[in-house]
Design an enzyme around this catalytic site. Sequence first.
Site, PDB file in Angstrom:
ATOM      1  N   GLY A  14       0.854  -1.065  -0.097  1.00 16.96           N
ATOM      2  CA  GLY A  14      -0.052   0.008  -0.055  1.00 16.96           C
ATOM      3  C   GLY A  14       0.818   1.300  -0.025  1.00 16.96           C
ATOM      4  O   GLY A  14       2.034   1.276   0.540  1.00 16.96           O
ATOM      5  N   ASP A 145       0.753   2.128   9.611  1.00 20.73           N
ATOM      6  CA  ASP A 145       0.088   1.185  10.710  1.00 20.73           C
ATOM      7  C   ASP A 145       1.194   1.052  11.874  1.00 20.73           C
ATOM      8  O   ASP A 145       0.840   1.171  12.807  1.00 20.73           O
ATOM      9  CB  ASP A 145      -0.386   0.049  10.332  1.00 20.73           C
ATOM     10  CG  ASP A 145      -1.398  -0.120   9.494  1.00 20.73           C
ATOM     11  OD1 ASP A 145      -2.041   1.024   9.067  1.00 20.73           O
ATOM     12  OD2 ASP A 145      -2.055  -1.329   9.110  1.00 20.73           O
ATOM     13  N   MET A 187      -7.533   3.232  10.138  1.00 21.66           N
ATOM     14  CA  MET A 187      -6.729   2.096   9.694  1.00 21.66           C
ATOM     15  C   MET A 187      -6.129   1.458  10.684  1.00 21.66           C
ATOM     16  O   MET A 187      -5.833   2.094  11.702  1.00 21.66           O
ATOM     17  CB  MET A 187      -5.809   2.521   8.680  1.00 21.66           C
ATOM     18  CG  MET A 187      -6.691   2.557   7.191  1.00 21.66           C
ATOM     19  SD  MET A 187      -5.592   2.614   5.828  1.00 21.66           S
ATOM     20  CE  MET A 187      -6.755   2.467   4.360  1.00 21.66           C
TER      21      MET A 187
HETATM   22  O1  F6P Z   1      -1.425  -1.938   5.816  1.00 22.35           O
HETATM   23  C1  F6P Z   1      -1.685  -0.651   5.783  1.00 22.35           C
HETATM   24  C2  F6P Z   1      -3.115  -0.568   5.634  1.00 22.35           C
HETATM   25  O2  F6P Z   1      -3.209   0.930   5.613  1.00 22.35           O
HETATM   26  C3  F6P Z   1      -3.996  -1.450   6.374  1.00 22.35           C
HETATM   27  O3  F6P Z   1      -4.194  -0.257   7.724  1.00 22.35           O
HETATM   28  C4  F6P Z   1      -5.133  -1.532   5.535  1.00 22.35           C
HETATM   29  O4  F6P Z   1      -6.059  -2.625   5.990  1.00 22.35           O
HETATM   30  C5  F6P Z   1      -4.714  -1.644   4.255  1.00 22.35           C
HETATM   31  O5  F6P Z   1      -3.586  -0.826   4.172  1.00 22.35           O
HETATM   32  C6  F6P Z   1      -5.581  -1.100   3.037  1.00 22.35           C
HETATM   33  O6  F6P Z   1      -4.975  -1.486   2.060  1.00 22.35           O
HETATM   34  P1  F6P Z   1      -5.548  -1.418   0.386  1.00 22.35           P
HETATM   35  O7  F6P Z   1      -7.021  -0.966   0.342  1.00 22.35           O
HETATM   36  O8  F6P Z   1      -4.768  -0.445  -0.214  1.00 22.35           O
HETATM   37  O9  F6P Z   1      -5.487  -2.720   0.051  1.00 22.35           O
END
Ligand code: F6P
Length: 366
Positions: A14, A145, A187
Site C-alpha cells: 500500500g 500502521d 486504519m
Molecule cells: O497495511 C496498511 C493498511 O493501511 C491497512 O491498515 C489497511 O487494512 C490496508 O492498508 C488497506 O490497503 P488497500 O485498501 O490498499 O488494500
Amino acid sequence: MEKVKRILVLTGGGDCPGLNAVIRGIAKRARKEKNWEVYGSIEAFNGVLNEPQEIIRLTSSRTKGIHVKGGTILKTTNKANPVKFPIYHPDGTTTFTDRSDELVKKLKALKFDAVINIGGDGSQKISKALFDKGIPIIGVPKTIDNDLSATDVTFGFQTAVQIATDSFDKLVTTAESHHRVMIMEVMGRDAGWIALHTAIAGGAEICLIPEIPYDIHKLVKRLELRYKKGKGFANIVIAEGAMPKKGTITSSAGDKGSEHVRLGGVAYQLSKQLKDAGCKAEIRETVLGHVQRGGTPVAFDRVLATLFGVKAFELIKEKKFGRMVAFQNNEITSVPLEDATRECSFVKKDSYLVQAAKGLSISFGD
Ligand code: F6P
C-alpha cells in the site's frame, strides 16, 4: 574512469506519505557521488517482470521537489508478490505461482549492483527471499500502521495520525451540537497505533483496538456516564481490525490477487452492536479509510523518510546487503532482513501509553 554502478529502487504494498521523500533521498545522495545511477521499477517488481519492462532513470528532473508529494512516483501494488504471484483464470478463479527465480534471472540480466525495496512487512519478506537467492538488496520500512517491530517508528504514521486527529476534532464539534455519539474508524489492520494516538491527541471517550477485545456492555455503561438527562455527547475511535470479546466483525473478501482480507466498516457494525445492547443516544459513523494514506507527509515523516533514503544508499556503498534501514533509540540504523519481519509491533495492554490513556478515562471496553 571508475565503473558506473546502478541501483534499482521500487515501492511495494500500500502507498504511504513519505515514499517519494525516500526515493528523492536515495537519488540525491547517490548524485553526490560521480559513478552511481539510480533507476526505478514501475509498480513494484512488475516493472522488471513485465514485458516490455518498465524501468525509468531517476534523474534530478524526475525527483526534484517530490518529497512534499503524497503517493509514489514509481506507482505500487499489493498484488504482485513474486514469491506468490497471482494468476487470474477465465473462470474467475485466482491461483498463485512462485516467479522469484524468473525475477532473479531478470534482475541479474539487467546488471543492477543493488536493489532498494521500499515496503512493509510483506515487501521485506520478499526482500529476504531475494537476498537468499543472491540479490544484493536493502529494505526500507514503510507502513502507516507503524506495526514493524524492528523500527521504533515508520514514516507515514505521523501523517496518518495528524489526518485522523484533524478529522476527530471536526467530529467533536458536531457531536456536541447534536448530543450524538460519533464513531470514527481509522486504519490499523493488526495494530491499534493510529487509533490510540488519535484517541489521546483528540480526547476520545472510547478507543477500540485489535489488541484489546471490547465488551459491548462496558461501552454502553461508559456512554451512559456521558449523558445526563439525555444530553451529552461522546467520541469513539475504532481501528478497522478491532474485535468484540463476544461475537465477530464481518469483513469483506480480499481484492482479487491480494493476500489480505479487505477490512473497513467496523464503525457501522459497532454502531449496531451499541444499539442492540441498549445505547439510547443517536449514533453516526465515519470511516476515514484511504484519506489517511493520501496527501503531503508532515515534516517529521519527510525527515524520517529522507534519512531512510540516505541511509539505504550508504549501506549499499558499504556493501552491507540483506539489511533493512531502521529508526531505533533516536538513531538511524539498520537490522538484518530476517529480524526485520520476525514480529509485528502490537500495542501492549500494560504499556505506559495504554495505562496513561486509561488514566485519562479513555475506555478500551476491556
Ligand atoms: O497495511 C496498511 C493498511 O493501511 C491497512 O491498515 C489497511 O487494512 C490496508 O492498508 C488497506 O490497503 P488497500 O485498501 O490498499 O488494500
